[in-house]
Design a protein around this motif. Structure first.
Motif, PDB file in Angstrom:
ATOM      1  N   LYS A  35      -6.709  -0.432  -5.753  1.00 19.90           N
ATOM      2  CA  LYS A  35      -6.064  -0.193  -6.207  1.00 19.90           C
ATOM      3  C   LYS A  35      -5.047  -0.627  -7.042  1.00 19.90           C
ATOM      4  N   ILE A  36      -4.714  -2.046  -6.336  1.00 18.60           N
ATOM      5  CA  ILE A  36      -4.380  -3.176  -7.628  1.00 18.60           C
ATOM      6  C   ILE A  36      -4.505  -3.669  -8.986  1.00 18.60           C
TER       7      ILE A  36
ATOM      8  N   SER B 135      -6.368   4.746  -5.510  1.00 17.52           N
ATOM      9  CA  SER B 135      -4.523   4.746  -5.248  1.00 17.52           C
ATOM     10  C   SER B 135      -3.853   5.764  -4.251  1.00 17.52           C
TER      11      SER B 135
ATOM     12  N   ILE C 273      -4.188  -1.142 -12.196  1.00 10.79           N
ATOM     13  CA  ILE C 273      -2.940  -1.673 -12.371  1.00 10.79           C
ATOM     14  C   ILE C 273      -2.709  -3.126 -13.133  1.00 10.79           C
TER      15      ILE C 273
ATOM     16  N   TYR D  34       1.059  13.086  -4.303  1.00  4.34           N
ATOM     17  CA  TYR D  34      -0.600  12.671  -4.866  1.00  4.34           C
ATOM     18  C   TYR D  34      -1.430  13.646  -5.199  1.00  4.34           C
TER      19      TYR D  34
ATOM     20  N   GLY E 249       0.986  -1.233   0.013  1.00  8.81           N
ATOM     21  CA  GLY E 249      -0.166   0.591  -0.349  1.00  8.81           C
ATOM     22  C   GLY E 249       0.639   0.827  -0.038  1.00  8.81           C
TER      23      GLY E 249
ATOM     24  N   GLY F 275      -9.256   4.432 -10.611  1.00  7.31           N
ATOM     25  CA  GLY F 275      -7.579   3.886 -10.146  1.00  7.31           C
ATOM     26  C   GLY F 275      -7.225   4.774  -9.475  1.00  7.31           C
ATOM     27  N   LEU F 276      -6.732   6.160 -10.629  1.00  8.93           N
ATOM     28  CA  LEU F 276      -5.304   6.410  -9.749  1.00  8.93           C
ATOM     29  C   LEU F 276      -6.304   7.025  -8.705  1.00  8.93           C
TER      30      LEU F 276
ATOM     31  N   ALA G 247      -2.194   5.058  -0.247  1.00  2.94           N
ATOM     32  CA  ALA G 247      -0.640   5.580  -0.596  1.00  2.94           C
ATOM     33  C   ALA G 247      -0.573   6.952   0.628  1.00  2.94           C
TER      34      ALA G 247
ATOM     35  N   THR H  57      -6.003  -1.432  -0.598  1.00  5.10           N
ATOM     36  CA  THR H  57      -4.311  -1.717  -1.533  1.00  5.10           C
ATOM     37  C   THR H  57      -4.900  -2.738  -2.415  1.00  5.10           C
TER      38      THR H  57
ATOM     39  N   VAL I  80       2.595   0.867  -3.570  1.00  3.64           N
ATOM     40  CA  VAL I  80       1.871   0.909  -5.193  1.00  3.64           C
ATOM     41  C   VAL I  80       0.636   3.084  -5.358  1.00  3.64           C
ATOM     42  N   GLY I  81       1.761   4.013  -5.436  1.00  4.41           N
ATOM     43  CA  GLY I  81       0.370   4.993  -5.227  1.00  4.41           C
ATOM     44  C   GLY I  81       0.847   5.670  -6.480  1.00  4.41           C
TER      45      GLY I  81
END
Length: 479
Positions: A167-168, A296, A171, A111, A25, A292-293, A300, A164, A28-29
């Protein structure tokens, strides 16, 4: 017993799964969503492959360093900061704690810049995340998270585990779709780079800070080692988290070269992953990645704010930071450390208004600030592996541990060179005034302010900061 010296109240211990989730977590940001454009601005496919090989090897060695130190020195409960202090004294330990903390604060700004840039595609007033309106909205979010985290570390960690996973998914989905639409001819044309990229060495060097940024968080489990159920889980979570994210990061970068020419990748609006997928599947791909961003980035930000506050809190408990930073509220929340963390992020957020490229500047500065703490931790691992009995290590070190520590040290030293003079000087500008916190801590303990060696380090830091301010004033370096 004073409040600062009081024992930390017991909280629910973190399992291997939770620690690994916190590492993933943390790593991945925002960085992964910006990789296609950032790499294309610096290098072609060949340089990217070499850069990932160098970064992957170096960061894996660093992950092994944290794994070994977690086992050899289980008494050190604050990760990066504690290792620097044990190996090189209180003042450099203080610098490590401050640098790591400041790196997290500046990273948090990236971010908000990126999420405002994402929304800015629909709301022009937000621009690329560096307008006054964007800073106002980002500030509201920043302080909203401050109030959320004040509710308790346990609750925030639970939210982070959920985020976490969320947001995976986009990607991995991006990589799968990119492979489906992959064009070998485009990939081949991008292999050697373009005229603006320069020599292969320059291409690799230019991407180094970007790789550092996306790998920040590899040390996350060691920061939370005091909460771990078993000490061995700290090292295992570090390596498992790193290997998981490395595969994802490298894949995102390389497959993008098979969808668009390098020059077009370099001109994409951030988040560039959205533009890459839009070129393949249309508008819905851009929307999917943008959503998704947002998930994420928010996850993060939560993880990094927690880690930043934890570093200040533990340093204060060790009396290397002023006493007020060691106070915790209900739920084991280091409230004053959390407040100072949010305040520095707010200041840097305002500074982005004066930067030519707010996201890239904040990203590179984040990486540069983290290098001193990483270098000191790796160098301490060399000492422990070389003479374990002298440095209080548990068990006997192996030749493999020494080789790993040496490689990690050389790698982080190379990264300082790759960062360039600009970010070294800007880092000094932040480090120099931070010494006031060290002085306050020493005065609270009625101790001598500086030893002779510490006075020399302080003088060098102040001189570096003076040069940095002068360079900014006359335009030698720009934000």
């Amino acid at each position: 017993m004073s409040h600062a010296e009081a024992p930390v109240r017991p909280v629910a211990k973190l399992s291997l799964l939770t620690l690994t989730a916190m590492v993933v977590g943390s790593m991945v940001g925002a960085g992964v969503f910006s990789l296609p454009r950032r790499f294309a601005q610096e290098t072609g496919v060949a340089g990217a492959l070499i850069a990932w090989a160098v970064a992957g090897t170096g960061m894996l060695m660093l992950a092994f360093v944290f794994q070994a130190l977690a086992v050899r020195r289980p008494d050190l409960d604050a990760g990066v900061y504690a290792y620097a202090k044990a190996g090189f004294g209180e003042y450099l330990g203080f610098f490590s704690a401050f640098g790591y903390w400041a790196s997290a604060c500046v990273g948090n700004v990236t971010y908000w810049v990126l999420i405002m840039s994402t929304v800015g595609a629909l709301v022009p007033v937000l621009g690329d995340g560096d307008t006054v309106a964007a800073v106002v909205v980002s500030s509201a979010g920043l302080w909203g998270f401050f109030l959320l985290i004040r509710r308790g570390v346990k609750e925030a960690a639970a939210i982070n585990r959920i985020v976490t996973v969320a947001k995976i998914v986009p990607i991995v989905f991006f990589v799968i779709l990119a492979l489906f639409y992959f064009e070998p001819s485009v990939f081949a044309d991008n292999f050697g780079g373009t005229d603006y990229a320069g020599s292969l060495f320059d291409q690799v060097r230019g991407t180094m800070l970007a790789t550092v940024f996306v790998f920040l968080g590899v040390e996350g489990a060691s920061v939370y080692s005091r909460h771990a159920k078993r000490r061995e889980d700290v090292g295992r979570a570090t390596v498992l988290g790193f290997l998981s994210v490395f595969a994802v990061f490298a894949s995102v970068t390389i497959v993008s070269y098979g969808l668009l020419p390098m020059a077009e990748l370099a001109e994409l609006r951030q988040p560039s992953m959205a533009g890459v997928l839009e070129s393949a599947v249309g508008t819905w791909g851009k929307v999917f990645i943008s959503v998704g961003l947002i998930v994420s980035v928010l996850g993060a930000y939560l993880a990094w704010t927690l880690m930043a506050a934890e570093v200040l809190f533990v340093a204060a408990k060790d009396r290397d930071m002023p006493r007020f930073l060691g106070r915790s509220a209900a739920g084991d929340v280091p409230e004053n450390a959390l407040l100072l963390t949010t305040c520095l992020s707010q200041v840097v957020l305002v500074v982005t208004l004066f930067s030519a490229d707010a996201f890239t500047f904040a990203l590179d500065l984040t990486s540069a600030l983290s290098l001193i703490p990483f270098l000191l931790a790796a160098a301490f691992a060399v000492k422990v592996a070389g003479r374990p009995e002298r440095w209080g290590a548990v068990g006997r070190s192996t030749r493999r541990e020494l080789v790993v520590a040496v490689v990690a040290t050389l790698y982080t030293a190379f990264l300082l060179y790759a960062a360039g003079l600009k970010f070294v000087l800007v880092s000094f500008i932040l480090y120099a005034p931070a010494t006031f916190l060290f002085v306050k801590s020493r005065r609270e303990q009625r101790r001598r302010l500086f030893s002779p060696g510490e006075a020399v380090i302080c003088a060098v830091t102040v001189a570096g900061a003076a040069v940095g301010v002068a360079a900014l004033a006359v335009g030698w370096i720009e934000l």
